[in-house]
Design an enzyme around this catalytic site. Structure first.
Site, PDB file in Angstrom:
ATOM      1  N   HIS A 160      -5.660  -6.403  -2.580  1.00  0.00           N
ATOM      2  CA  HIS A 160      -6.471  -6.649  -1.105  1.00  0.00           C
ATOM      3  C   HIS A 160      -6.537  -7.859  -0.880  1.00  0.00           C
ATOM      4  O   HIS A 160      -7.634  -8.457   0.172  1.00  0.00           O
ATOM      5  CB  HIS A 160      -7.715  -5.806  -1.444  1.00  0.00           C
ATOM      6  CG  HIS A 160      -7.585  -4.265  -1.414  1.00  0.00           C
ATOM      7  ND1 HIS A 160      -8.851  -3.561  -1.709  1.00  0.00           N
ATOM      8  CD2 HIS A 160      -6.809  -3.641  -0.994  1.00  0.00           C
ATOM      9  CE1 HIS A 160      -8.375  -2.336  -1.766  1.00  0.00           C
ATOM     10  NE2 HIS A 160      -7.164  -2.288  -1.510  1.00  0.00           N
ATOM     11  N   ARG A 216       0.695  -1.355   0.074  1.00  0.00           N
ATOM     12  CA  ARG A 216      -0.167   0.052  -0.169  1.00  0.00           C
ATOM     13  C   ARG A 216       0.903   1.322  -0.037  1.00  0.00           C
ATOM     14  O   ARG A 216       0.445   2.215  -0.577  1.00  0.00           O
ATOM     15  CB  ARG A 216      -0.956   0.256   1.302  1.00  0.00           C
ATOM     16  CG  ARG A 216      -1.970   1.135   1.226  1.00  0.00           C
ATOM     17  CD  ARG A 216      -2.877   1.073   2.225  1.00  0.00           C
ATOM     18  NE  ARG A 216      -4.011   2.122   2.246  1.00  0.00           N
ATOM     19  CZ  ARG A 216      -3.873   3.082   3.207  1.00  0.00           C
ATOM     20  NH1 ARG A 216      -2.918   2.979   4.075  1.00  0.00           N
ATOM     21  NH2 ARG A 216      -4.654   4.059   3.027  1.00  0.00           N
ATOM     22  N   ASN A 238      -3.588   9.064   3.757  1.00  0.00           N
ATOM     23  CA  ASN A 238      -2.665   8.573   4.250  1.00  0.00           C
ATOM     24  C   ASN A 238      -2.621   8.693   5.823  1.00  0.00           C
ATOM     25  O   ASN A 238      -1.911   7.915   6.487  1.00  0.00           O
ATOM     26  CB  ASN A 238      -1.264   9.108   3.880  1.00  0.00           C
ATOM     27  CG  ASN A 238      -1.156   8.785   2.301  1.00  0.00           C
ATOM     28  OD1 ASN A 238      -1.688   7.994   1.855  1.00  0.00           O
ATOM     29  ND2 ASN A 238      -0.530   9.660   1.464  1.00  0.00           N
ATOM     30  N   HIS A 258       0.615   4.111  -2.839  1.00  0.00           N
ATOM     31  CA  HIS A 258       0.492   5.575  -2.598  1.00  0.00           C
ATOM     32  C   HIS A 258       1.448   6.429  -2.952  1.00  0.00           C
ATOM     33  O   HIS A 258       1.442   7.676  -2.966  1.00  0.00           O
ATOM     34  CB  HIS A 258       0.241   5.622  -1.266  1.00  0.00           C
ATOM     35  CG  HIS A 258      -1.229   5.297  -0.628  1.00  0.00           C
ATOM     36  ND1 HIS A 258      -2.030   6.146   0.155  1.00  0.00           N
ATOM     37  CD2 HIS A 258      -2.112   4.180  -1.143  1.00  0.00           C
ATOM     38  CE1 HIS A 258      -3.290   5.356   0.378  1.00  0.00           C
ATOM     39  NE2 HIS A 258      -3.358   4.265  -0.391  1.00  0.00           N
ATOM     40  N   ASP A 259       2.694   5.876  -2.991  1.00  0.00           N
ATOM     41  CA  ASP A 259       3.996   6.789  -3.542  1.00  0.00           C
ATOM     42  C   ASP A 259       3.821   6.824  -4.945  1.00  0.00           C
ATOM     43  O   ASP A 259       3.833   8.239  -5.512  1.00  0.00           O
ATOM     44  CB  ASP A 259       5.344   5.953  -3.362  1.00  0.00           C
ATOM     45  CG  ASP A 259       6.457   6.838  -3.622  1.00  0.00           C
ATOM     46  OD1 ASP A 259       6.591   8.080  -3.367  1.00  0.00           O
ATOM     47  OD2 ASP A 259       7.381   6.236  -4.167  1.00  0.00           O
TER      48      ASP A 259
END
Length: 315
Positions: free
Chosen positions: A205, A71, A106, A75-76
């Site tokens: 997920h 994750r 975040n 997100h980066d």
């Protein structure tokens, strides 16, 4: 009509620039980028990720950390590209006034920073000033998936670390767990991904936990996993610590998040979900391809960016 045409034009120009930058950067990346300059890199990453997943206790360790690294990488890469900008702390002396860590999607939920720090410390001791934090995060993410019995993918190395963070883009570009299908498809399209790649990447997920505030109301009874952050729910309650295709089994009914369940709302994507449920090999092949593509989004190379000494602050 004029405004929609203008918006479409801006979107096309953004994708064109992204593709040109990626093509230029791609020529400077290599799977063997550190073979001569830092031979122990792969072993250091493998050892530290293994320590985090299998030896260190929760909350900083435990198998959940494999999902947390995945994750963190996503997100980066979705904000400015895979440039380790998500790792930066606020530092007014370096003009980092807002951190991506504190963005809405975040804040108080991203994990794995300590694992990246531990790897960086070992790497700096062995090969000072050579390996970027962006590459460390990319390598640790892949190692975490493999350690949880998942697939691997080719990973080009040679990324540089950004000298900026973009909290605003983190707030605007990261899709929420309550997103509908159109919103998800649009968010991924802005980064150059197709709807089928969205479905494949959503298979991440298959491991990890979700905060109960994000859980679909029909699945609230699954909020029973005790953690240091309170009760949480397993994203895949069949095999929550194994990276496999069980996530896709009856996804339309069992999906924990709205953003999971809506993947079955379009016939062609529902067929893709069912094909992954029936064939783990098909899922692994498509996930690996999509992860390789994501790992090359907006990377910095050469004179662009830097190799940070400390992943949390620019040099």
């Amino acid at each position: 009509m004029a405004s929609s045409t203008t918006a479409a034009g801006r979107h096309f120009c953004f994708l064109l620039v992204l593709l040109l930058l990626s093509a230029a950067a791609h020529g400077q990346l290599s799977q063997t980028f550190y073979a001569a300059s830092c031979p122990p890199l792969d072993q250091i990453v493998r050892d530290e990720v293994s320590r985090a997943l299998f030896r260190d206790p929760p909350p900083l360790g435990g198998r959940r950390m494999g999902a947390s690294l995945l994750r963190l990488f996503f997100h980066d890469c979705f904000v400015q590209g895979c440039d380790a900008s998500v790792l930066l702390d606020v530092d007014v002396t370096k003009d980092i006034l807002l951190s991506e860590k504190d963005a809405g999607p975040n804040a108080n939920s991203l994990r794995g920073f300590e694992v990246v720090d531990a790897i960086k410390s070992q790497v700096e001791a062995a090969c000072p000033g050579v390996v970027s934090c962006a590459d460390i995060l990319a390598l640790a993410t892949r190692e975490g998936v493999v350690a949880l019995n998942g697939t691997t993918w080719p990973l080009l190395l040679g990324r540089r670390d950004s000298r900026t963070a973009n909290q605003s883009q983190a707030n605007s570009d990261l899709p929420s767990p309550g997103s509908n299908l159109d919103t998800l498809i649009a968010a991924f399209a802005r980064k150059g991904f197709t709807a089928t790649e969205l479905v494949a990447l959503s298979g991440a997920h298959t491991v990890g936990l979700a905060r109960c505030v994000n859980v679909d109301q029909s699945q609230m009874q699954r909020c029973r996993v005790p953690t240091a952050d309170g009760l949480m729910a397993a994203l895949d309650d069949q095999t929550p610590e194994r990276f496999d295709s069980a996530y896709y089994d009856k996804l339309g009914k069992r999906g924990l998040l709205r953003s999971d369940r809506v993947l079955t709302s379009r016939p062609d994507l529902d067929a893709q979900v069912r094909s992954y449920s029936a064939s783990e090999a098909a899922f692994f092949a498509d996930f690996a391809s999509a992860m390789k593509k994501m790992s090359e989004v907006g990377v910095l190379t050469g004179a662009y960016g830097e190799v940070r000494t400390n992943c949390r602050r620019i040099n």
